[in-house]
Design an enzyme around this catalytic site. Sequence first.
Site, PDB file in Angstrom:
ATOM      1  NE  ARG A 160      -3.196   0.651  -0.647  1.00  0.00           N
ATOM      2  CZ  ARG A 160      -3.608   0.765  -1.891  1.00  0.00           C
ATOM      3  NH1 ARG A 160      -3.373   1.874  -2.577  1.00  0.00           N
ATOM      4  NH2 ARG A 160      -4.260  -0.220  -2.469  1.00  0.00           N
ATOM      5  CE  LYS A 179       0.719  28.604  -4.511  1.00  0.00           C
ATOM      6  NZ  LYS A 179      -0.327  29.211  -5.353  1.00  0.00           N
ATOM      7  CE  LYS A 193       5.143  34.861  -2.537  1.00  0.00           C
ATOM      8  NZ  LYS A 193       4.866  34.434  -3.926  1.00  0.00           N
ATOM      9  CD  GLU A 227       3.975  37.690  -6.374  1.00  0.00           C
ATOM     10  OE1 GLU A 227       3.064  38.279  -5.746  1.00  0.00           O
ATOM     11  OE2 GLU A 227       4.416  36.566  -6.058  1.00  0.00           O
ATOM     12  CG  ASP A 282       1.042  36.502  -8.834  1.00  0.00           C
ATOM     13  OD1 ASP A 282       0.972  35.304  -9.142  1.00  0.00           O
ATOM     14  OD2 ASP A 282       0.577  36.960  -7.779  1.00  0.00           O
TER      15      ASP A 282
END
Length: 275
Positions: free
Chosen positions: A88, A125, A157, A186, A207
């Site tokens: 599994r 992510k 960012k 960004e 973005d």
Amino acid sequence: MIPDSKIERWLREDVGHHDVTNHVPGETTGRLVATEPGAVAGLDAARAVFEYLGVTVTDSAAAGDRVESGDAVLRVAGPAREVLRGERVAVNVAGHASGVATATRNAVDAARAVDGDVRIAGTRKTTPGLRGIEKRAIVAGGGDTHRLDLSHTVMVKDNHVAEMGLEAAVEHFRERASFTTKVEVEVEGPADAPRAAELGADIVLLDNMDPETTREAVGRLREVADDIDREVLAEASGGITVGAVPDYAGTGVDVISMGSLTHSAATLDYSFRVG
């Protein structure tokens, strides 16, 4: 290489403390079989699980191989109890990784149908504890890993810009970055793309822009790159699906990064069969 400590955690999570189900005597063979088409990944981890249990892997497909329904991608031989104990965990990790590889391959094929030079990249992510497996799966599917962790690239960012302003944020991080480290900035509008390049960005991340806006931003970025006589890469990102890849591939960007490759990829279905 998958450390033994991680494999032990995987197995302990599945087997628990009183496993009766897998107390099967004797020796057996087994095979991991695809029940749908896709791209193979994660078999190095599946192999590591079986070998940790003393099971011999007798044959294995290569990462990135395309498979059809009914194809065996891994074959093993050993004690029946250990083959069943590993089944599994091996199926789960290989299925997840192959799902990531398949999603990546679909995106790469969609991009190359429009522009053979556009790269498809993953993002950070990823699933905690599985980043290495997921990033290798992206490579197996023909994609680019992007940064593996925060140390690989400095990314300025939106939150940094909100706190310090664009110019101050770029200057702040360029002063602290090694000369070997690229700086990515960004931006959320076409007007900021050339500004980021002029301030020293090596990569400008466009973005959450639709394809038309992305095309405009790339055009502005190319103009200023010519003026400053320096290559600046354009990356599109933000909720881009495989279906939207062709539209973005036609905008002139160098890279399309997609969090969905890891956080939303469907598992490729495998079945493990003994005997």
